[in-house]
Each structure stands twice: as C-alpha cells, then as structure tokens.
Design an enzyme around this catalytic site. Structure first.
Site, short mmCIF file in Angstrom:
data_model
loop_
_atom_site.label_atom_id
_atom_site.label_comp_id
_atom_site.label_asym_id
_atom_site.label_seq_id
_atom_site.Cartn_x
_atom_site.Cartn_y
_atom_site.Cartn_z
N ASP A 1 -38.97 -24.70 -40.93
CA ASP A 1 -39.22 -23.38 -41.94
C ASP A 1 -41.34 -23.29 -42.34
O ASP A 1 -41.28 -23.95 -42.68
CB ASP A 1 -38.98 -23.03 -43.11
N LYS B 1 -47.21 -17.56 -45.48
CA LYS B 1 -47.91 -17.46 -46.00
C LYS B 1 -48.79 -18.61 -46.70
O LYS B 1 -48.24 -19.27 -47.21
CB LYS B 1 -47.60 -16.95 -47.83
N GLU C 1 -29.76 -31.20 -45.03
CA GLU C 1 -30.08 -29.89 -44.99
C GLU C 1 -28.99 -28.88 -46.23
O GLU C 1 -28.35 -29.36 -47.14
CB GLU C 1 -28.38 -29.24 -43.71
N1 SAH Z 1 -33.85 -29.35 -36.97
C1 SAH Z 1 -32.75 -27.27 -36.47
C2 SAH Z 1 -32.90 -26.08 -37.17
C3 SAH Z 1 -33.68 -25.29 -37.62
S1 SAH Z 1 -34.25 -24.66 -39.40
C4 SAH Z 1 -32.65 -26.57 -35.44
O1 SAH Z 1 -33.87 -27.49 -34.56
O2 SAH Z 1 -31.88 -26.44 -34.37
C5 SAH Z 1 -34.18 -25.20 -40.59
C6 SAH Z 1 -32.91 -25.73 -41.38
O3 SAH Z 1 -34.56 -26.57 -42.28
C7 SAH Z 1 -32.65 -24.74 -42.24
O4 SAH Z 1 -31.35 -25.14 -41.75
C8 SAH Z 1 -33.05 -25.08 -42.69
O5 SAH Z 1 -32.08 -24.75 -44.32
C9 SAH Z 1 -33.01 -26.14 -43.12
N2 SAH Z 1 -34.03 -26.19 -44.63
C10 SAH Z 1 -35.49 -25.82 -44.85
N3 SAH Z 1 -36.16 -26.29 -45.83
C11 SAH Z 1 -35.84 -27.49 -46.10
C12 SAH Z 1 -35.52 -28.28 -47.86
N4 SAH Z 1 -36.51 -28.02 -48.29
N5 SAH Z 1 -34.98 -29.59 -47.26
C13 SAH Z 1 -33.74 -28.94 -46.83
N6 SAH Z 1 -33.67 -28.30 -45.94
C14 SAH Z 1 -34.32 -27.22 -45.10
#
Ligand code: SAH
Length: 213
Positions: free
Chosen positions: A117, A121, A68
């Site tokens: 995420d 874009k 994370e």
């Molecule tokens: N997997 C969880 C959270 C989803 S939100 C669920 O399903 O409830 C996406 C999470 O990924 C966020 O906490 C964000 O901080 C993390 N995240 C996004 N891009 C990331 C990256 N490049 N490296 C590490 N963590 C990332």
C-alpha cells in the site's frame, strides 16, 4: 487489496491447518514448527497468494510464510492451497506492525514486499512497508545475510523506498525502474496479481533488493 467482507472467512482461517493460529507462540521456534532446518522466507501483504505459492512450488527446500492482514483476502489464498497442497507453506493473518512479536532475532532469511500500500499522505509515511520504521523491524528479524525484495509500479513509493534504504543505513544491492524490459532481471521473475494487472495497463514495474553490510 480490499475485498468485500466475506462472511465466515475468520472462522475458515481459525480452523484451517494452513493458517498458523497464535503465531506469537512460535517466536524463535519456526524451524521446529516446520520440522526442518530449511531457511524461512516471508511475504508481507501477500494478497491472494499467487506469487508465494508459485515461489514455494519452485523452491521445495525453502519454507514460506505468507502474511496478510485481511481475512477475506487470505481466504482466497487458502482456497488455492487447499486445491494444491504444499508442505512448505503456511499463512498468518496479522498486521506487519507486530512482526517482532512473531519472529525472533535473525529467524527470517528473506522478506518479499509486493505492491505494498502506498500510503500517499506524508503523515502516513511510517505505515509504508519500506519506511525506515519498518527497516528497523526487518533489521531485527532478518538473518545477517538476509535480504528484502520489493516490487511496485508506484514511482513515488519506489523513489521514497530508495531514499529510506539509504536513511536506514542499508545497502541497495540492485534496482530497476522497468523490470519487464530487463531480460536478465526478468528471467526468473514470478508475477503477482497486482503486477499482472498494472503491467497490462502499461505501467513499468520497479524492483529493488536491499541488505545490510
Ligand atoms: N502482494 C499482492 C497484493 C498487493 S496489495 C500482489 O502483489 O498482488 C497489498 C496487500 O498487502 C493487501 O492485500 C493488504 O491487505 C496487505 N497489507 C497492507 N498492509 C499490510 C500490513 N501492514 N500488514 C499485513 N498486510 C498488509
């Protein structure tokens, strides 16, 4: 997932036995880090860790690393594991972009991506965790028969991911656009925090599994 910055979260992580400090030092040595030969699975972007902790409870013969990027989010997972310790789980605060600095070739048995995420874009497409650029990284760190599992409620991101798997030359082993209404596939499903939230709003949950031939 973004939480307000929580003062002290970085310090809590830096002094926690559940968080791997300087994970680059373990590259190629994760088996000895865990002290056994069990397979190692990772979740990238684990959020508050609900999914990973439940998975680890169900599978004591698998080692899990939760990744994370935000300290304030990781802190929530830390609080959970402190309440209910699990010997087969550790966390790493890092960005997925540096996966190959932390894991050696073929060291990982399985990668979970849950509600990653969307980066809507076009010019940010390579930041999506299911982009071809990320599949190149997964190709290095995943064992020969390793798999990537991905869940999302975001249809555009899911369609993009199906396309990228093809472009990356990976095999699409399985997929559904509505996991929760597919009894066979849903039987052993472990829900994530986002999954519960979006599903309760009526959004179908999509899931795919990919591997290389
Ligand atoms: N997997 C969880 C959270 C989803 S939100 C669920 O399903 O409830 C996406 C999470 O990924 C966020 O906490 C964000 O901080 C993390 N995240 C996004 N891009 C990331 C990256 N490049 N490296 C590490 N963590 C990332």
């Amino acid at each position: 997932m973004r939480l307000r910055n929580i003062p002290g979260s970085r310090e809590a992580i830096a002094s926690s036995q559940w968080c791997v400090q300087e994970p680059e030092l373990q590259k190629g040595r994760w088996r000895s880090f865990f002290g056994n030969d069990n397979p190692i699975q990772i979740e990238i972007g684990m959020g508050k860790g609900k999914f990973l902790l439940e998975l680890a409870k169900r599978n004591p013969d698998v080692n899990y690393l939760g990744i994370e990027k935000y300290s304030s989010v990781l802190l929530r997972a830390l609080q959970k594991i402190e309440e209910e310790p699990l010997p087969n789980v550790r966390f790493i605060r890092m960005e997925a972009e540096s996966l190959c600095d932390v894991f050696g070739e073929g060291e990982i048995a399985k990668i979970y991506l849950n509600f990653s995420d969307p980066w809507p874009k076009d010019r940010h497409a390579k930041r999506r965790l299911t982009s071809r650029q990320f599949f190149l990284r997964y190709d290095i760190i995943l064992a020969e028969n390793g798999t990537v599992e991905f869940k999302t409620d975001n249809k555009d991101l899911f369609a993009f991911s199906l396309e990228e798997i093809k472009e990356a030359g990976w095999d699409l082993d399985d997929f559904t656009w509505d996991l929760h209404h597919d009894d066979a596939r849903n039987a052993k499903n472990i829900t994530t925090e986002y999954e519960e939230r979006f599903s309760s709003m009526g959004n179908p949950i999509c899931k795919l599994t990919a591997s290389r031939s």
